[in-house]
Enzyme design. Structure first.
Site: not given
Ligand code: CA2
Length: 157
Positions: A13-14, A21, A26, A77, A80, A101, A103, A110
């Protein structure tokens, strides 16, 4: 029949928002850039990739089950759902091939709720905190595992 050289690259997700953003966490690459990187990396490794993203937990579970029939390995990946999903872990435990896996961010630097991963309990390796390059490194890591069991392992638990 699973294709040993097919790797499912699954995104949770996301991650469709990548590059739009929070560039400080990221980076600026989009998910389309990540797919391009994966395809460029997979070619010379002799891998075929199936690159997908979903915002839905059950869809990720379905795709892991589909991988059992169609893929030799999974790069995942789970975003969340990494930190919450027993259902995803159960699906991964029913998959016999290697799982890496990924990330983008360093989840251990974090919030504490990101420090636990259900996926890690099944993953053969984890790439974390090196940005989107982690996807390419994951594909390089999984390639030799598709023919042989991971180092130090004779059976999966
Ligand atoms: O660091 C990663 O790749 C994560 O898997 C990304 C997830 C986060 O919940 C994990 O803890 C770590 C979040 C992905 C959402 O990505 C966004 C990117 C830009 C703006 C908002 C969200």
């Amino acid at each position: 029949m699973a294709q040993a050289t097919t790797v499912f690259v699954l995104n949770g997700p996301n991650l469709n928002l990548l590059g739009t953003r929070e560039p400080g966490i990221y980076g600026r690459e989009t998910l389309a850039d990540v797919e391009t990187l994966c395809r460029k990396t997979a070619g010379p490794l002799g891998l075929r990739i199936d690159f997908r993203q979903t915002n839905h937990e059950g869809v990720l579970v379905d795709w892991v089950q589909e991988a059992a029939a169609q893929a030799g390995g999974i790069v995942l990946n789970a975003a969340a759902y990494t930190h919450t999903s027993v259902a995803l872990l159960d699906a991964l435990r029913a998959f016999d091939g290697p799982v890496i896996e990924v990330h983008v961010s360093n989840v251990y630097a974090r919030e504490p709720f990101r420090h636990h991963s259900y996926v890690s309990a099944r993953a053969d390796g984890v790439m974390c905190g090196v940005g989107v390059a982690g996807y390419a490194l994951a594909l390089e890591a999984i390639a030799p595992m598709l023919d042989a069991p991971p180092a130090g392992k004779t059976t999966r638990q």
